[in-house]
Design an enzyme around this catalytic site. Structure first.
Site, mmCIF file in Angstrom:
data_model
loop_
_atom_site.group_PDB
_atom_site.id
_atom_site.type_symbol
_atom_site.label_atom_id
_atom_site.label_comp_id
_atom_site.label_asym_id
_atom_site.label_seq_id
_atom_site.Cartn_x
_atom_site.Cartn_y
_atom_site.Cartn_z
ATOM 1 N N CYS A 324 0.745 -1.357 -0.043
ATOM 2 C CA CYS A 324 0.144 -0.098 -0.050
ATOM 3 C C CYS A 324 0.995 1.202 -0.012
ATOM 4 C CB CYS A 324 -0.819 -0.130 1.236
ATOM 5 S SG CYS A 324 -2.002 -1.395 1.388
ATOM 6 N N ASP A 325 1.573 1.474 -1.037
ATOM 7 C CA ASP A 325 2.571 2.525 -1.120
ATOM 8 C C ASP A 325 2.800 2.892 -2.507
ATOM 9 O OD1 ASP A 325 5.011 3.876 -1.319
ATOM 10 O OD2 ASP A 325 5.336 3.307 0.874
#
Ligand code: PLP
Length: 376
Positions: A324-325
């Site tokens: 999640c980046d």
């Protein structure tokens, strides 16, 4: 890809991904090919490219020497059976206590690019051999190394003279940049080294070695010349700038020895389109920037990809990892295409992924385990 790697991947369909598998015989074969291409040079394997014990032990067995960046790499190389006299501490940024530790292990070769670093080496490793690193603009390299290391030629000469004053053996190193695809790079650098030597000799120095660094290629998407061509370019440049020869020549290959020996297997987690009109699909793998693919930063190293649907029709893709980046995007601008049939659950192999992957992996970002490693 070697037959052994191919067989391992065929027989390991159930093995959890992502993982890297390395064929250690390929590392040995690359070592011999490099020695054949530049016979005058002693090979110091750049351990940072892949420090697996299986690789280090094999390279000890074939007679390689080692370039290390830290005390931990010294320990790994010694544990693999290397003699301390075959170790060069090539990092120009060393804690004073790390120099002392290296010296206590019997390491006698150190690289510096500043007077303050030379002073540390002289104090903590008296009698050492000092390599002064020249700064080199790394045009032509996919992974440049000029930003942080090396000093200008006049400073190289001055530091060589200081080594002579201190009674320490001395020479020069440079690195033309990693994945250097311009064969002229060594000629350019050696011209500067020859000039720096001349000035240093006038100042009282007696340089006795040249370290030609790394830069030799892995087989990524854009083709590079053959290692024989690199050998010809380097030998020609050495004859041109050092017609009388030099007592010792070193090379510090990392990527060339291990990149093609490895494959990284990943699984497709999701294929999606960001809007219904988009031609481009986003392919999310279970492996990304935080699983060892750090060299996709700025899309610098462009891996070749293999999928079960190769040969079928393809379309444009962006390729990303699973975290999640939004830094975890591998390729968005490099015009990758993948088969239209590619789907969740398919295995995607990143070829020539044996270098600069395993140790770059995070230890658990987003809860994902680090990249697994297998050696055959
Ligand atoms: C001092 C030093 N020597 C050798 C290498 C190996 O370079 P390559 O992987 O391009 O062969 C590196 C790479 O960063 C390095 O820093």
């Amino acid at each position: 890809m070697s037959a052994k790697l191919d067989a391992f991947l065929r027989e390991s369909q159930a093995l959890p991904t992502p993982f890297v598998v390395v064929d250690v015989d390929v590392v040995e074969e690359r070592y011999h090919r490099l020695v054949e291409a530049i016979p005058s040079a002693r090979v110091f394997y750049a351990v940072k490219a892949n420090p697996a014990p299986q690789i280090l032990e094999r390279l000890v067995a074939v007679g390689s020497a080692f370039d290390v960046a830290s005390p931990a790499e010294i320990d790994m190389v010694l544990a693999a059976g290397a003699d301390p006299s075959s170790i060069s501490y090539g990092n120009t940024i060393k804690k004073r206590r790390d120099v002392a530790y290296a010296a206590s292990c019997g390491v006698t070769r150190y690289t510096v690019d500043a007077e303050a670093e030379l002073e540390k080496v002289a104090a903590m490793a008296p009698g050492a051999s000092v390599c002064v690193r020249l700064r080199h603009e790394c045009g032509g390299a996919d992974w440049p190394l000029s930003r942080k290391f090396g000093c200008a030629a006049p400073e190289v000469s001055r530091l060589l003279a200081l080594c002579a004053d201190a009674g320490m053996e001395h020479g020069v190193s440079f690195h033309v940049g990693s994945q250097q695809r311009d064969l002229g790079a060594w000629d350019e650098a050696l011209e500067v080294v020859a000039g720096a030597f001349e000035r240093a000799i006038q100042l009282g120095a007696r340089p006795s070695f040249v370290n030609l660094g790394g830069g030799f290629p892995g087989s990524y998407r854009e083709q590079s010349p053959s290692i024989a061509d690199y050998g010809t370019a380097v030998r020609t440049a050495m004859r041109r700038w050092f017609p009388e020869g030099i007592a010792e020549v070193m090379v510090e290959p990392g990527r060339y020895l291990v990149a093609d020996a490895g494959v990284l297997r990943s699984e497709v987690v999701l294929v999606s389109r960001r809007s219904v009109e988009d031609q481009e699909r986003w392919v999310y793998l279970d492996c990304g920037k935080f699983h060892g693919l750090a060299e996709t930063m700025d899309e610098a190293i462009r891996y070749r990809l293999r999928t079960p649907h190769d040969g079928g029709p393809t379309g444009p893709v962006a390729i990303a990892g699973p975290t999640c980046d939004s830094a975890d995007v591998l390729y968005e601008k490099s015009a990758y295409e993948l088969p239209l049939d590619l789907a969740e659950g398919d295995m995607v192999d990143l070829l020539a992924a044996g270098a600069y992957t395993t140790t770059y992996s995070s230890i658990g970002f987003n809860g994902f385990p680090p990249l697994a490693e297998h050696y055959v």
